[in-house]
Scaffold this motif. Sequence first.
Motif, PDB file in Angstrom:
ATOM      1  N   PRO A  22       0.814  -6.025   9.525  1.00 45.57           N
ATOM      2  CA  PRO A  22      -0.499  -6.663   9.713  1.00 45.57           C
ATOM      3  C   PRO A  22      -0.741  -7.093  11.149  1.00 45.57           C
ATOM      4  O   PRO A  22      -1.863  -6.994  11.651  1.00 45.57           O
ATOM      5  CB  PRO A  22      -0.442  -7.880   8.769  1.00 45.57           C
ATOM      6  CG  PRO A  22       1.011  -8.097   8.474  1.00 45.57           C
ATOM      7  CD  PRO A  22       1.639  -6.740   8.538  1.00 45.57           C
ATOM      8  N   VAL A  23       0.312  -7.523  11.815  1.00 42.82           N
ATOM      9  CA  VAL A  23       0.132  -8.041  13.178  1.00 42.82           C
ATOM     10  C   VAL A  23      -0.076  -6.896  14.170  1.00 42.82           C
ATOM     11  O   VAL A  23      -0.955  -6.967  15.043  1.00 42.82           O
ATOM     12  CB  VAL A  23       1.332  -8.951  13.558  1.00 42.82           C
ATOM     13  CG1 VAL A  23       1.203  -9.448  14.982  1.00 42.82           C
ATOM     14  CG2 VAL A  23       1.425 -10.123  12.574  1.00 42.82           C
ATOM     15  N   GLY A  24       0.680  -5.818  14.009  1.00 39.08           N
ATOM     16  CA  GLY A  24       0.468  -4.639  14.855  1.00 39.08           C
ATOM     17  C   GLY A  24      -0.941  -4.099  14.666  1.00 39.08           C
ATOM     18  O   GLY A  24      -1.606  -3.701  15.620  1.00 39.08           O
ATOM     19  N   LEU A  44       8.035   3.399   8.649  1.00 34.97           N
ATOM     20  CA  LEU A  44       7.512   3.606   7.297  1.00 34.97           C
ATOM     21  C   LEU A  44       6.462   4.715   7.330  1.00 34.97           C
ATOM     22  O   LEU A  44       5.969   5.080   8.390  1.00 34.97           O
ATOM     23  CB  LEU A  44       6.883   2.309   6.755  1.00 34.97           C
ATOM     24  CG  LEU A  44       7.816   1.099   6.636  1.00 34.97           C
ATOM     25  CD1 LEU A  44       7.034  -0.130   6.190  1.00 34.97           C
ATOM     26  CD2 LEU A  44       8.939   1.386   5.656  1.00 34.97           C
ATOM     27  N   GLU A  45       6.121   5.208   6.141  1.00 33.73           N
ATOM     28  CA  GLU A  45       5.174   6.325   6.067  1.00 33.73           C
ATOM     29  C   GLU A  45       3.723   5.870   6.077  1.00 33.73           C
ATOM     30  O   GLU A  45       2.814   6.678   6.033  1.00 33.73           O
ATOM     31  CB  GLU A  45       5.430   7.154   4.796  1.00 33.73           C
ATOM     32  CG  GLU A  45       6.746   7.925   4.809  1.00 33.73           C
ATOM     33  CD  GLU A  45       6.801   9.021   5.884  1.00 33.73           C
ATOM     34  OE1 GLU A  45       5.737   9.436   6.371  1.00 33.73           O
ATOM     35  OE2 GLU A  45       7.921   9.431   6.248  1.00 33.73           O
ATOM     36  N   ARG A  46       3.502   4.535   6.087  1.00 38.05           N
ATOM     37  CA  ARG A  46       2.117   4.062   6.046  1.00 38.05           C
ATOM     38  C   ARG A  46       2.025   2.697   6.696  1.00 38.05           C
ATOM     39  O   ARG A  46       3.052   2.060   6.962  1.00 38.05           O
ATOM     40  CB  ARG A  46       1.615   4.004   4.604  1.00 38.05           C
ATOM     41  CG  ARG A  46       2.430   3.107   3.729  1.00 38.05           C
ATOM     42  CD  ARG A  46       2.397   3.558   2.289  1.00 38.05           C
ATOM     43  NE  ARG A  46       3.364   2.759   1.546  1.00 38.05           N
ATOM     44  CZ  ARG A  46       3.026   1.780   0.739  1.00 38.05           C
ATOM     45  NH1 ARG A  46       1.765   1.474   0.571  1.00 38.05           N
ATOM     46  NH2 ARG A  46       3.952   1.102   0.099  1.00 38.05           N
ATOM     47  N   ALA A  47       0.789   2.257   6.896  1.00 38.90           N
ATOM     48  CA  ALA A  47       0.565   0.979   7.559  1.00 38.90           C
ATOM     49  C   ALA A  47       0.778  -0.194   6.598  1.00 38.90           C
ATOM     50  O   ALA A  47       0.780  -0.009   5.383  1.00 38.90           O
ATOM     51  CB  ALA A  47      -0.865   0.950   8.095  1.00 38.90           C
ATOM     52  N   GLY A  48       0.960  -1.375   7.152  1.00 37.06           N
ATOM     53  CA  GLY A  48       0.986  -2.593   6.330  1.00 37.06           C
ATOM     54  C   GLY A  48       2.286  -3.384   6.397  1.00 37.06           C
ATOM     55  O   GLY A  48       2.330  -4.513   5.937  1.00 37.06           O
ATOM     56  N   LEU A  78      -7.673  -4.571   7.223  1.00 35.69           N
ATOM     57  CA  LEU A  78      -7.329  -4.472   8.652  1.00 35.69           C
ATOM     58  C   LEU A  78      -7.584  -3.063   9.164  1.00 35.69           C
ATOM     59  O   LEU A  78      -8.120  -2.867  10.253  1.00 35.69           O
ATOM     60  CB  LEU A  78      -5.862  -4.860   8.873  1.00 35.69           C
ATOM     61  CG  LEU A  78      -5.570  -6.366   8.784  1.00 35.69           C
ATOM     62  CD1 LEU A  78      -4.069  -6.632   8.645  1.00 35.69           C
ATOM     63  CD2 LEU A  78      -6.109  -7.090  10.015  1.00 35.69           C
ATOM     64  N   LEU A  79      -7.225  -2.066   8.346  1.00 38.81           N
ATOM     65  CA  LEU A  79      -7.449  -0.669   8.750  1.00 38.81           C
ATOM     66  C   LEU A  79      -8.945  -0.409   8.942  1.00 38.81           C
ATOM     67  O   LEU A  79      -9.364   0.280   9.870  1.00 38.81           O
ATOM     68  CB  LEU A  79      -6.850   0.292   7.720  1.00 38.81           C
ATOM     69  CG  LEU A  79      -5.320   0.389   7.741  1.00 38.81           C
ATOM     70  CD1 LEU A  79      -4.797   1.136   6.507  1.00 38.81           C
ATOM     71  CD2 LEU A  79      -4.824   1.087   9.007  1.00 38.81           C
TER      72      LEU A  79
END
Length: 353
Positions: A22-24, A44-48, A78-79
């Motif tokens: 979340p911070v990135g 990881l394969e995805r954001a979050g 966020l995205l």
Amino acid sequence: MTQNTHQTDIHQTDAIIVGAGPVGLFAVFELGLNDMKAHLVDVLERAGGQCAELYPEKPIYDIPAIPVCTGQELTDRLLEQIKPFNPVFHFGQMAERLEKLPEGTWRLTTDRGTVIEAKVVVLAAGGGSFVPKKPPIKGIEAYEGTSLFYAVKKRDAFKDTRLVVAGGGDSALDWVLNLQPLVKEITLVHRRDDFRAAPDSVAKMRALVAEKKLNLKIAQITGVKGANGQIQALTLKDDGGEYDYGCDHFLAFYGLTMKLGPVADFGVALQGELIPVNVANFETNVAGVFAIGDINTYPGKMKLILSGFHEAALMAKKAFDYVHPGRKYRFQYTTSSSDLQTKLGVEKEEKAG
Ligand SMILES: Cc1cc2nc3c(=O)[nH]c(=O)nc-3n(C[C@H](O)[C@H](O)[C@H](O)COP(=O)(O)OP(=O)(O)OC[C@H]3O[C@@H](n4cnc5c(N)ncnc54)[C@H](O)[C@@H]3O)c2cc1C
């Protein structure tokens, strides 16, 4: 928003963000408002980050102005919020090496050979590459991902099954309470009758036991039986000896090991597994390299998402000096600055309204 797959090119950008937690993600927004583009790298394969990986369906209650949202919803929002800034994601890659080029630019190389060059680096690596601790049971790996899980990604996967949850902390009890209405039979196994979880969760768990809606076993899990990745029974050991306990799924919460990983060799000063920062701008001891979110430490630090959001804003203000030398930083509100609204893609009518 692009997900980059060309690993042989050298990518040029303004900021490299290590970690798409979340911070990135919010760092993309703050950098974007100040005319800085970003590439993000995540193993990881995805954001979050933790939100999407460890508790995608659990509610978060302390995000300002969002009374409740799940870890996945926060990630999705966020995205959505950072879309106007077109970040480039390099997923499934470990940021492995950071070096400073003679002209003062930073070069980051991933374990898959992706090379990114930028004026600033933002370490938003959370607890580092985090891995769940495995139960000390021989042969348990054969069931991972099919009937043994270390996190819940889809609640429905447990519907109408016989589920054993192991652990005494918040994750174990939260998931027992959350999944109990859904499953056919649920059993909590913990090695002693003493739970580290929040007292309210412990009380709710004990109420379910009293109502016979939950089986509580004070025991150690010493073995597993099954075939082709499907668990048929776990072996439990208590004061009375060892016995087999039938189940379909096993959720193991033995804690997490968080390893800083390659970031430890990036040349910034460390305090244990954390990175000390200047609280005026969240810069590390190395000029142009920042650390925000769970990865940093300073007096009074609280490992909360909202702390990381604040840190991202101050980081971007200082990063501006490196990326746009000679330009004067201008403090502006999104409510009233048409310049910021243009960057955000706000339509004319909306601005006027
Ligand atoms: C069960 C649980 C419940 C929580 N509830 C709340 C809550 O209610 N409210 C709250 O404010 N906080 C809560 N938190 C804490 C919150 O999730 C963290 O503070 C937050 O995730 C920190 O965000 P981050 O972006 O700094 O790091 P992370 O979310 O940890 O993300 C860091 C990312 O960096 C990546 N990474 C690390 N090293 C590398 C590398 N070398 N190369 C590539 N990628 C790398 C990791 O894969 C990860 O995706 C909770 C945490 C847990 C575990």
